[in-house]
Design a protein around this motif. Structure first.
Motif, short mmCIF file in Angstrom:
data_model
loop_
_atom_site.label_atom_id
_atom_site.label_comp_id
_atom_site.label_asym_id
_atom_site.label_seq_id
_atom_site.Cartn_x
_atom_site.Cartn_y
_atom_site.Cartn_z
N UNK A 52 0.85 -1.20 0.00
CA UNK A 52 0.00 0.00 0.00
C UNK A 52 0.88 1.25 0.00
N UNK A 71 2.48 -3.14 -7.15
CA UNK A 71 1.29 -2.56 -6.50
C UNK A 71 0.52 -3.65 -5.75
N UNK A 72 -0.34 -3.26 -4.81
CA UNK A 72 -0.99 -4.24 -3.95
C UNK A 72 -1.81 -5.26 -4.72
N UNK A 73 -2.43 -4.84 -5.84
CA UNK A 73 -3.31 -5.79 -6.54
C UNK A 73 -2.53 -6.92 -7.19
N UNK A 74 -1.20 -6.78 -7.27
CA UNK A 74 -0.43 -7.85 -7.89
C UNK A 74 0.34 -8.69 -6.88
N UNK A 77 -2.64 -10.90 -1.84
CA UNK A 77 -2.66 -10.90 -0.39
C UNK A 77 -4.10 -10.68 0.09
N UNK A 79 -6.09 -8.39 3.09
CA UNK A 79 -5.79 -7.30 4.02
C UNK A 79 -7.06 -6.93 4.77
N UNK A 99 -13.36 -9.53 -4.62
CA UNK A 99 -12.00 -9.91 -5.03
C UNK A 99 -12.00 -10.82 -6.25
N UNK A 101 -14.32 -11.31 -8.41
CA UNK A 101 -14.93 -10.65 -9.57
C UNK A 101 -13.91 -9.77 -10.28
N UNK A 102 -13.20 -8.93 -9.51
CA UNK A 102 -12.27 -8.02 -10.19
C UNK A 102 -11.04 -8.74 -10.71
N UNK A 103 -10.83 -9.96 -10.27
CA UNK A 103 -9.72 -10.73 -10.84
C UNK A 103 -10.20 -11.58 -12.02
N UNK A 104 -11.51 -11.47 -12.33
CA UNK A 104 -12.04 -12.20 -13.47
C UNK A 104 -12.05 -13.71 -13.28
N UNK A 147 -11.27 -10.63 2.92
CA UNK A 147 -9.84 -10.79 2.70
C UNK A 147 -9.50 -12.23 2.33
N UNK A 150 -9.66 -13.95 -1.60
CA UNK A 150 -8.63 -13.83 -2.62
C UNK A 150 -7.91 -15.16 -2.79
N UNK B 167 -7.86 -2.34 -4.07
CA UNK B 167 -6.58 -2.70 -4.69
C UNK B 167 -6.01 -3.97 -4.06
N UNK B 169 -7.58 -6.34 -2.93
CA UNK B 169 -8.38 -7.48 -3.36
C UNK B 169 -8.11 -7.82 -4.82
N UNK B 269 -16.51 -7.18 -15.18
CA UNK B 269 -15.19 -6.60 -15.02
C UNK B 269 -14.28 -7.24 -16.05
N UNK B 271 -10.63 -7.66 -16.34
CA UNK B 271 -9.37 -7.42 -15.64
C UNK B 271 -8.20 -7.08 -16.54
#
Lengths: 353, 510
Positions: A52, A71-74, A77, A79, A99, A101-104, A147, A150, B167, B169, B269, B271
């Motif tokens: 972060x 960056x944190x998204x890569x 983890x 949190x 989590x 969803x946004x990672x597909x 958390x 993920x 981020x 996540x 989304x 990605x």
């Protein structure tokens, strides 16, 4: 298998050095607590490990990969934030599944996974509630659930229990440790509460003013603190001024209103540290006057005034003492930890801010 | 005894708020609706007008709405990155950028329109000819600061930890913005859009600078209304005004409804696509900042290049400045007294009337000022009072919401525990207000007063609709430009700029 290495990490905010030259290693499956008073840099260190914040200097390795500039998204983890940062416009289920969803990730599988995790944290029945409709304890559990989705085996917790009532917090910390151990996660948990740290940690990292003071298991740190500050911050302790001088074959230590024979030790000014539960009240030893007595349930607590110092004794309830009563206290030499009298003065050495 | 004291205080409070409400309803709200009941141009009696729509009106309305729409879209696209930077940046650059964004706000819109038209037109870059696209260029320049202000305030209210949580996540910066931050500040975005839309819809002075002489007669709806009025076609002017008032109120109702219910879809989304845009961030920011500099900042002050050192209409300019400042001061002063009372009523939701008066204040704010000015002027002229007072009343009406809105918002945000603490320590309600509440809301009162003052100072449409004899400074600028005296117009604009700069500087310092 996650294995975190922090090498020479520093973080400066303008002229303020939040942390300086931190080195730390966290092994796979370990539950590590970063403990220290507020402003000691523990949250800064956690946020740097999580990506972060970027460190001013030094390197962070996860699984032997240099992640310092990632960056944190890569970093893959989990949190848990101090005030949870639950998304107010999403309900419990949508928060949990965010989590994946946004990672597909595959939708069906992540829905099933999210439902399982909600079961695990006892929130399945409230899956369509919004965060503002949950109690503090539920919000905390949701933050942990989110958390966990993920799928990472690394979990970071920033003061995860500080926003809760003391009683609920104490209940949840046992539950949280059990779950993290069951899932075989590696956890890094930040807190200023030493009781919480003792209860959840495999390994405690005591920090002060941007530096690490001691690393060890709760037992190690409690029974052999590295310095006066650690002894003071973890558990209660009596700090008594002592002076040691040569006395024939051994040494003599002046302490309170008496003198003790002891094995050969370098002469000089010292501070003698004794835990309150190691101090017994009886008929021989140092003479003093009872200044305060409190019954605390299972244990009782007595303050005994000897000269201009006050010694605290804690013992299983049973006996009681009157104010002004003359008593004697004693303790075994092996329960005394000796530290050189600090150059900056005893008060300064113990200061928590 | 104590009970009696409580009761008498309640009555005093009720009396105070009654005056505040009466001031608003009788002197501002009903007069703005008066036009809808002045259907018979011949008599002064009340009757419903016959509303009709000629082809000319239709094309004016079409121009107005399509211009406002394009302007808002441009503002939002190029405004969000700058607003984002102001809200989230931690460095010193933020302070300077904040100041630069505020700069065009102190240029009265007529001067700003004049300046922007010079910049893009034949006298400057020669890129845009007068007409539809010139109006868009001019409107973009003066609405952009409003959008950036409002959006950056809305972004600042969204806790940055939500973005960070997203981020951690696994969301890329763009995904985090789209799925977390945008849904959380969408009501702020909608309100900002509405504000810019209605400001564009109602702007007259700046528009007159941008419509070419040839196309003057199919300009925008407010300009068309003025043309009808000047040509003596009062029934057409009333018709167009009523339509403008009705559509702006309808728009407000829809936006307020949508602001809390509209959902931003986040189900899908992408990605990899969204992540790949990360490298575009820098370009996006550069383009947004270039847009701000080239389309807003430089055009706003371009007129300074034309300032004549020896204006031939100096006497007129000085006279207009005196009129403008007197009216702006009267309007700001009266609104401070009654507007702050209304702000407390809305902020504290007294008698449960907060939401109602909040809506009514908004309705006055979004009304096109020409229609508002026409209605207020017709109303006050019934009482046979001097034209100067009529003009002052019109300006009180148009600037009133600009004091009420910010003060009400800051009262709403105030922790009521602070007031309770003062009460417990022994302060009486009035003392609490004077020693605790007032000092805490003073910054927003100052901000509101500056906004109201500037709105009054730069208003052209309402002034033209209300008075023929009193020429305020923006009206004079329009006149000077129409007779091609650019040097004098630039001089008048520069004087206005300097004087308003000092007025704001003095207000801010207190």
């Amino acid at each position: 298998m996650p294995n975190i290495r922090v090498v020479n990490v520093s973080k400066f905010f303008g002229n303020i050095k939040a942390i300086e030259n931190i080195n730390l290693e966290i092994r796979d499956g370990e539950y590590v607590v970063l403990l220290g008073p507020s402003g000691c840099g523990k949250t800064t260190l956690l946020k740097i490990i999580a990506g972060i914040w970027e460190p001013t200097g030094g390197k962070v390795y996860i699984d032997d990969n240099d992640v310092t500039n990632l960056p944190p998204e890569e970093r893959n983890i989990g949190f848990v934030f101090q005030n949870y940062a639950l998304f107010p416009h999403l309900n419990v289920f949508d928060n949990t599944i965010y989590g994946p969803v946004v990672r597909g990730k595959d939708a069906e599988e992540s829905r099933r996974n999210a439902r399982e995790i909600l079961h695990l944290v006892r929130l399945a029945a409230r899956h369509d509630a919004y965060p503002s409709e949950l109690s503090g304890g539920m919000q905390q559990r949701l933050a942990v659930a989110r958390a966990l989705t993920t799928g990472s085996s690394l979990l970071f917790l920033d003061e995860p229990l500080s926003a809760l009532d003391a009683k609920i917090g104490a209940e949840l910390r046992g539950e949280m440790r059990r779950m993290i151990k069951d899932l075989k996660l590696t956890a890094v948990h930040v807190t200023h509460n030493q009781e919480e740290a003792m209860e959840v940690a495999d390994k405690i990292v005591v920090m002060r003013r941007g530096r690490i003071e001691q690393v060890g298991s709760p037992e190690e740190i409690y029974s052999s603190p590295a310095n006066l500050f650690v002894a003071h911050f973890l558990g209660d302790a009596n700090f008594m001024e002592a002076s040691i001088s040569d006395g024939g074959r051994g040494s003599k230590m002046k302490l309170l209103n008496g003198e003790i024979d002891m094995p050969k030790t370098e002469p000089g000014a010292y501070v003698a540290v004794v835990r309150p539960e190691k101090i017994e009240i009886g008929h021989s030893g140092f003479e003093g006057t009872v200044r305060n007595f409190r019954f605390l349930g299972g244990i009782s607590y007595t303050e005994v005034e000897i000269g201009n110092e006050v010694v605290i004794s804690r013992f299983p309830s049973g006996k009681s003492y009157r104010l002004g009563e003359k008593v004697c206290i004693f303790f075994r030499l092996e329960d005394v930890k000796l530290f050189k009298y600090p150059a900056e003065g005893l008060k300064e050495a113990l200061r928590v801010d | 005894m104590r009970g009696g004291e409580f009761a008498s205080k309640k009555i005093l409070e009720l009396a105070f708020y009654s005056i505040v409400i009466l001031f608003f309803l009788l002197l501002i709200f009903f007069p703005t609706l008066y036009i809808a009941f002045r259907g018979c141009p011949g008599s002064e009696g009340l009757c419903l007008p016959s509303i009709y729509l000629t082809d000319e009106m239709k094309s004016a309305l079409f121009n107005s709405f399509s211009i406002a729409f394009i302007v808002v879209i441009l503002d939002i696209i190029f405004g969000i990155p700058v607003a984002w930077f102001i809200a989230r940046d931690k460095s010193k650059a933020k302070v300077y950028l904040n100041f630069l964004v505020d700069m065009p706000l102190i240029v009265p819109t007529a001067a700003l329109g004049f300046s922007t038209a010079l910049f893009w037109g034949a006298e400057g870059m020669s890129l845009i000819t007068k007409g539809f696209w010139m109006i868009i260029a001019v409107h973009t320049a003066f609405t952009y600061p409003y959008i950036v202000r409002t959006i950056s305030a809305a972004i600042e209210e969204v806790d940055i930890n939500y973005e960070i949580a997203s981020r951690t996540l696994g969301a890329s910066p763009l995904t985090a913005f789209r799925t977390i931050t945008l849904p959380l500040f969408k009501s702020g975005l909608l309100i900002a859009g509405l504000l810019a839309f209605t400001r564009s819809l109602s702007e007259t002075g700046a528009t007159m600078m941008a419509v070419g002489a040839g196309r003057f007669f199919t300009a925008t709806a407010p300009v068309q209304t003025l043309i009808y009025k000047n040509n003596g076609d009062i029934s057409s002017a009333i018709s167009l005004s009523v339509i403008l008032i009705a559509t702006s109120t309808l728009l407000l109702t829809i936006i307020r409804y949508l602001a809390y219910r509209l959902k931003v879809p986040i189900g899908k989304v992408y990605p990899s696509i969204e992540k790949s845009t990360g490298s575009l961030t820098l370009y996006k920011n550069i383009i947004a900042f270039l847009f701000f500099a080239a389309a807003v900042l430089i055009p706003s002050f371009y007129f300074l290049k034309f300032t004549s050192s020896n204006p031939s209409n100096l006497a007129d300019i000085i006279k207009s400045i005196v009129i403008s400042f007197s009216i702006a001061l009267i309007a700001t002063f009266l609104n401070l007294i009654f507007g702050v009372g209304m702000a407390i009523l809305i902020g504290r939701n007294k008698y449960g009337a907060g939401p109602l008066f909040d809506f009514l204040t908004d309705a006055v704010m979004v009304m096109p000022t020409v229609a508002l000015g026409l209605s207020l002027a017709m109303f006050w002229k019934v009482f046979q009072i001097s034209e100067f007072i009529v003009l002052a009343m019109v300006h009180i009406g148009i600037s009133y919401p600009y004091i009420v809105k910010p003060v009400a918002a800051s009262i709403k945000a105030l922790d009521t525990n602070i007031e309770d603490a003062a009460r417990v320590l022994g302060a009486k309600p009035l003392v609490v207000f004077r020693t605790i509440t007032l000092p805490l809301i003073t910054p927003s009162i100052m901000a509101g007063a500056i906004m109201a003052f500037m709105r009054s100072l730069s208003e052209t449409g309402a002034t033209l609709a209300a008075s023929k004899t009193f020429k305020t400074i923006p009206v004079l600028i329009v006149d000077l430009v129409n007779i091609n005296k650019y040097g004098d117009a630039a001089f008048a604009s520069a004087v206005l700029l300097v004087v308003s700069f000092f007025a704001i500087f003095l207000l801010r310092r207190k």
